[in-house]
Write a protein that holds these residues in place. Structure first.
Motif, PDB file in Angstrom:
ATOM      1  N   ASN A 227      28.906 -51.437  62.320  1.00 60.96           N
ATOM      2  CA  ASN A 227      28.064 -52.274  61.441  1.00 60.96           C
ATOM      3  C   ASN A 227      28.632 -53.619  61.103  1.00 60.96           C
ATOM      4  O   ASN A 227      29.398 -53.317  59.809  1.00 60.96           O
ATOM      5  CB  ASN A 227      27.489 -51.446  60.186  1.00 60.96           C
ATOM      6  CG  ASN A 227      26.461 -51.871  59.384  1.00 60.96           C
ATOM      7  OD1 ASN A 227      26.144 -52.945  59.290  1.00 60.96           O
ATOM      8  ND2 ASN A 227      25.746 -50.909  58.579  1.00 60.96           N
ATOM      9  N   THR A 228      28.696 -54.617  61.774  1.00 62.10           N
ATOM     10  CA  THR A 228      29.199 -55.954  61.314  1.00 62.10           C
ATOM     11  C   THR A 228      28.823 -56.445  59.895  1.00 62.10           C
ATOM     12  O   THR A 228      29.343 -57.062  59.074  1.00 62.10           O
ATOM     13  CB  THR A 228      29.423 -57.017  62.326  1.00 62.10           C
ATOM     14  OG1 THR A 228      27.777 -57.147  62.697  1.00 62.10           O
ATOM     15  CG2 THR A 228      30.067 -56.411  63.667  1.00 62.10           C
TER      16      THR A 228
ATOM     17  N   GLN B 104      29.927 -57.809  54.196  1.00 58.52           N
ATOM     18  CA  GLN B 104      29.560 -57.748  52.989  1.00 58.52           C
ATOM     19  C   GLN B 104      30.967 -56.916  51.914  1.00 58.52           C
ATOM     20  O   GLN B 104      31.028 -57.587  51.073  1.00 58.52           O
ATOM     21  CB  GLN B 104      28.443 -56.558  52.654  1.00 58.52           C
ATOM     22  CG  GLN B 104      27.128 -57.259  52.832  1.00 58.52           C
ATOM     23  CD  GLN B 104      26.845 -58.553  51.858  1.00 58.52           C
ATOM     24  OE1 GLN B 104      26.697 -59.734  52.342  1.00 58.52           O
ATOM     25  NE2 GLN B 104      26.957 -58.347  50.669  1.00 58.52           N
ATOM     26  N   THR B 105      31.607 -56.231  52.901  1.00 57.29           N
ATOM     27  CA  THR B 105      32.610 -55.627  51.963  1.00 57.29           C
ATOM     28  C   THR B 105      33.852 -56.730  52.004  1.00 57.29           C
ATOM     29  O   THR B 105      34.382 -56.837  50.843  1.00 57.29           O
ATOM     30  CB  THR B 105      33.090 -54.519  53.150  1.00 57.29           C
ATOM     31  OG1 THR B 105      32.220 -53.515  53.225  1.00 57.29           O
ATOM     32  CG2 THR B 105      34.631 -53.845  52.289  1.00 57.29           C
ATOM     33  N   ILE B 106      33.991 -57.500  53.000  1.00 55.94           N
ATOM     34  CA  ILE B 106      34.940 -58.650  52.756  1.00 55.94           C
ATOM     35  C   ILE B 106      34.462 -59.606  51.905  1.00 55.94           C
ATOM     36  O   ILE B 106      35.204 -60.046  51.009  1.00 55.94           O
ATOM     37  CB  ILE B 106      35.037 -59.371  54.424  1.00 55.94           C
ATOM     38  CG1 ILE B 106      35.819 -58.443  55.082  1.00 55.94           C
ATOM     39  CG2 ILE B 106      35.729 -60.697  54.043  1.00 55.94           C
ATOM     40  CD1 ILE B 106      36.997 -58.062  54.973  1.00 55.94           C
ATOM     41  N   LYS B 107      32.974 -59.726  51.733  1.00 56.36           N
ATOM     42  CA  LYS B 107      32.631 -60.884  50.613  1.00 56.36           C
ATOM     43  C   LYS B 107      32.739 -60.456  49.228  1.00 56.36           C
ATOM     44  O   LYS B 107      33.130 -61.082  48.520  1.00 56.36           O
ATOM     45  CB  LYS B 107      31.313 -61.283  50.983  1.00 56.36           C
ATOM     46  CG  LYS B 107      30.977 -62.365  52.169  1.00 56.36           C
ATOM     47  CD  LYS B 107      29.428 -62.556  52.345  1.00 56.36           C
ATOM     48  CE  LYS B 107      29.333 -63.638  53.443  1.00 56.36           C
ATOM     49  NZ  LYS B 107      27.878 -63.944  53.745  1.00 56.36           N
ATOM     50  N   SER B 108      32.629 -59.153  49.100  1.00 59.35           N
ATOM     51  CA  SER B 108      32.890 -58.645  47.863  1.00 59.35           C
ATOM     52  C   SER B 108      34.311 -58.502  47.333  1.00 59.35           C
ATOM     53  O   SER B 108      34.327 -58.437  46.117  1.00 59.35           O
ATOM     54  CB  SER B 108      32.316 -57.007  47.937  1.00 59.35           C
ATOM     55  OG  SER B 108      33.085 -56.102  48.359  1.00 59.35           O
ATOM     56  N   HIS B 109      35.252 -58.721  48.282  1.00 61.15           N
ATOM     57  CA  HIS B 109      36.428 -58.779  47.903  1.00 61.15           C
ATOM     58  C   HIS B 109      37.100 -60.196  48.083  1.00 61.15           C
ATOM     59  O   HIS B 109      38.348 -60.315  48.095  1.00 61.15           O
ATOM     60  CB  HIS B 109      37.403 -57.709  48.478  1.00 61.15           C
ATOM     61  CG  HIS B 109      36.923 -56.193  48.179  1.00 61.15           C
ATOM     62  ND1 HIS B 109      36.004 -55.529  48.674  1.00 61.15           N
ATOM     63  CD2 HIS B 109      37.542 -55.682  47.299  1.00 61.15           C
ATOM     64  CE1 HIS B 109      35.973 -54.385  48.273  1.00 61.15           C
ATOM     65  NE2 HIS B 109      36.839 -54.252  47.212  1.00 61.15           N
TER      66      HIS B 109
ATOM     67  N   PRO C 248      41.431 -73.007  48.413  1.00 69.57           N
ATOM     68  CA  PRO C 248      39.998 -73.251  48.612  1.00 69.57           C
ATOM     69  C   PRO C 248      39.305 -71.877  48.279  1.00 69.57           C
ATOM     70  O   PRO C 248      39.705 -70.841  48.369  1.00 69.57           O
ATOM     71  CB  PRO C 248      39.911 -73.596  49.858  1.00 69.57           C
ATOM     72  CG  PRO C 248      41.369 -73.041  50.441  1.00 69.57           C
ATOM     73  CD  PRO C 248      42.200 -73.035  49.383  1.00 69.57           C
ATOM     74  N   GLN C 249      37.821 -72.086  47.851  1.00 70.19           N
ATOM     75  CA  GLN C 249      37.132 -71.197  47.928  1.00 70.19           C
ATOM     76  C   GLN C 249      36.698 -70.503  49.348  1.00 70.19           C
ATOM     77  O   GLN C 249      36.743 -71.360  50.084  1.00 70.19           O
ATOM     78  CB  GLN C 249      35.762 -71.619  47.283  1.00 70.19           C
ATOM     79  CG  GLN C 249      35.689 -71.945  45.767  1.00 70.19           C
ATOM     80  CD  GLN C 249      36.035 -70.858  45.050  1.00 70.19           C
ATOM     81  OE1 GLN C 249      35.327 -69.581  45.510  1.00 70.19           O
ATOM     82  NE2 GLN C 249      36.397 -70.813  43.711  1.00 70.19           N
ATOM     83  N   LEU C 250      36.747 -69.319  49.467  1.00 72.44           N
ATOM     84  CA  LEU C 250      36.415 -68.813  50.909  1.00 72.44           C
ATOM     85  C   LEU C 250      35.200 -68.393  50.864  1.00 72.44           C
ATOM     86  O   LEU C 250      34.510 -67.555  50.265  1.00 72.44           O
ATOM     87  CB  LEU C 250      37.401 -67.503  50.937  1.00 72.44           C
ATOM     88  CG  LEU C 250      39.134 -67.803  50.927  1.00 72.44           C
ATOM     89  CD1 LEU C 250      39.702 -66.300  50.790  1.00 72.44           C
ATOM     90  CD2 LEU C 250      39.602 -68.904  51.882  1.00 72.44           C
ATOM     91  N   GLU C 251      34.387 -68.717  52.202  1.00 69.70           N
ATOM     92  CA  GLU C 251      33.102 -68.238  52.638  1.00 69.70           C
ATOM     93  C   GLU C 251      33.418 -67.560  54.213  1.00 69.70           C
ATOM     94  O   GLU C 251      34.015 -68.144  54.838  1.00 69.70           O
ATOM     95  CB  GLU C 251      32.230 -69.401  52.677  1.00 69.70           C
ATOM     96  CG  GLU C 251      32.092 -70.224  51.404  1.00 69.70           C
ATOM     97  CD  GLU C 251      30.946 -71.481  51.669  1.00 69.70           C
ATOM     98  OE1 GLU C 251      30.727 -71.817  52.784  1.00 69.70           O
ATOM     99  OE2 GLU C 251      30.660 -72.156  50.636  1.00 69.70           O
ATOM    100  N   PHE C 252      32.902 -66.428  54.111  1.00 67.15           N
ATOM    101  CA  PHE C 252      33.041 -65.507  55.219  1.00 67.15           C
ATOM    102  C   PHE C 252      31.927 -65.543  56.143  1.00 67.15           C
ATOM    103  O   PHE C 252      30.844 -65.265  55.591  1.00 67.15           O
ATOM    104  CB  PHE C 252      33.649 -63.957  54.664  1.00 67.15           C
ATOM    105  CG  PHE C 252      34.963 -64.309  54.345  1.00 67.15           C
ATOM    106  CD1 PHE C 252      36.127 -64.293  55.024  1.00 67.15           C
ATOM    107  CD2 PHE C 252      35.236 -64.033  52.904  1.00 67.15           C
ATOM    108  CE1 PHE C 252      37.451 -64.319  54.412  1.00 67.15           C
ATOM    109  CE2 PHE C 252      36.369 -63.969  52.290  1.00 67.15           C
ATOM    110  CZ  PHE C 252      37.393 -64.204  53.119  1.00 67.15           C
TER     111      PHE C 252
END
Length: 124
Positions: free
Chosen positions: A59-60, A65-70, A90-94
């Motif tokens: 489930n990518t 979502q897990t990465i984005k939440s952290h 920099p702000q990180l966008e995944f």
């Protein structure tokens, strides 16, 4: 077209994020290998778009979502590593890098085409 400065900065971020993901973020996604395939930085170096590839994960979207939440925690760890090299972190966008899925899909299509019987060329 990215400038040399953007490319160099993206390379630094990619390298340091790879180390962070390898050592510290593995606890967020157990049994999943996360690879940072590329990093693109805006011209003002304020936003870094990070493209991730997930291996051994079904489930990518959930993993993303897990990465984005952290993201803020990951940004903090990145800041601790590169604070002496940059003025702003920099702000990180995944994003999910689906290049490997695309390649697999294209390989299957080409394989299917090669198995089909060839029709003789008709000359008129």
């Amino acid at each position: 077209m990215e400038s040399k400065r953007q490319q160099k900065f993206a390379g630094v971020i990619q390298q340091d994020l790879a180390a962070i993901f390898q050592r510290e973020v593995s606890s967020l996604l157990p049994n999943t290998m996360v690879t940072i395939t590329k990093v693109r930085v805006t011209p003002d170096l304020a936003i870094a778009r990070v493209f991730l590839s997930f291996f051994n994960n079904q489930n990518t979207s959930l993993a993303l979502q897990t990465i984005k939440s952290h993201a803020s925690e990951i940004r903090y760890k990145l800041g601790a590593r590169i604070k002496d090299q940059v003025r702003i972190i920099p702000q990180l966008e995944f994003f999910v890098d689906d290049t490997s899925e695309y390649v697999e899909r294209m390989d299957k299509i080409f394989e299917k085409i090669s198995k089909e019987p060839r029709q003789p060329d008709t000359e008129e």
